[in-house]
Design an enzyme around this catalytic site. Structure first.
Site, PDB file in Angstrom:
ATOM      1  CE  LYS A 144       3.754  36.467  20.298  1.00 27.50           C
ATOM      2  NZ  LYS A 144       4.987  36.515  21.129  1.00 27.50           N
ATOM      3  CE1 TYR A 170       0.777  34.312  20.947  1.00 27.78           C
ATOM      4  CE2 TYR A 170       0.467  33.968  18.592  1.00 27.78           C
ATOM      5  CZ  TYR A 170       1.262  33.893  19.718  1.00 27.78           C
ATOM      6  OH  TYR A 170       2.545  33.402  19.614  1.00 27.78           O
ATOM      7  CB  SER A 215       4.101  35.021  16.148  1.00 33.53           C
ATOM      8  OG  SER A 215       3.403  34.033  15.420  1.00 33.53           O
TER       9      SER A 215
END
Length: 257
Positions: free
Chosen positions: A165, A161, A148
């Site tokens: 990534k 998160y 991401s």
């Protein structure tokens, strides 16, 4: 454009995780349109059934296997069922991700942290470990991890998160080096803000959306199909000299750590 004209993956067998919605669905569909036999998976049986029937109705070679990537028995079953049906695996697209936490990074519990890294990073590694021997038997293969833009720029409220990534970028580089001797290419795609359910908190709030668009030179939100085309290219023989790369598809957003 006909399905045949999207080719270059004919004869390939692809496994795609978290493939029943959004980016994963678009990737699975595009790989199948390119001629690959695709195995879609997700942790909910009903979603797998719906997606499989939808893609088969388009005349695409797709089967579905329920798989919670965080469970060893499910990962093994995904591989076993793919081999039972097709006898080989040429492509792995690891797309599964969760985000059970939103808030200040220092407020993240150990339990939430572990869940994020177990699904977003550890499962990608363990599924790769499960599949690489079968790619080796085939004389090569292609692995694509879905990271991401958050891996380059930690998004507010999404610290854990975002860090998970970032970890996928490192996994890509290390795995590419290790798998090169097997003629297995390993690359990573880092989508920007894409119009999916996962990003709806950003795209459905007009004030937040406008702030995001200010950071995107192309001044628009991406669509899942744009990720599907990129992944299909990376899995094709046209990308046979590309490995260990982290490719950002984010409308021009800056992508440097």
């Amino acid at each position: 454009m006909s399905v045949k004209n999207l080719g270059s993956l004919a004869g390939k067998v692809a496994v795609v995780t978290a493939a029943t919605d959004g980016i994963g669905f678009a990737i699975a569909r595009r790989l199948a349109q390119g001629g690959a036999s695709v195995v879609v998976s997700s942790r909910k049986e009903a979603n797998v059934k719906r997606t499989t029937e939808s893609l088969q109705s388009e005349g695409l070679d797709v089967i579905g296997v329920k798989c919670h990537v965080g469970l060893e028995e499910d990962r093994k079953n995904l591989v076993d069922e793919t081999l039972k049906k097709h006898g080989a695996i040429d492509i792995l697209v690891s797309n599964a991700a969760v985000n059970p936490f939103f808030g200040n990074l220092l407020d993240c519990s150990g339990e939430a942290w572990d869940k994020i890294f177990d699904i977003n990073v550890k499962s990608a590694f363990l599924l790769t470990k499960e599949i690489v021997p079968h790619m080796e038997k085939r004389g090569g293969g292609s692995i694509v991890y879905i990271s991401s833009i958050a891996g380059y720029h930690a998004m507010p409220g999404l610290g854990p998160y975002s860090i998970s990534k970032t970890a996928l970028l490192g996994l890509t580089r290390a795995m590419a080096d290790e798998c090169a001797k097997y003629n297995i290419r390993v690359n990573c795609v880092a989508p920007g803000v894409i119009d999916t359910k996962f990003s709806s908190a950003l795209t459905e709030n007009e004030a937040v959306k406008e702030k995001m668009l200010d950071q995107i030179p192309l001044r628009r939100i991406g669509v899942p199909q744009e990720m599907g085309g990129l992944v299909a290219f990376l899995c094709s023989d046209e990308a046979s000299y590309i490995t260990g790369e982290n490719i950002t598809a984010a409308g021009g957003m800056e992508s440097r750590l």
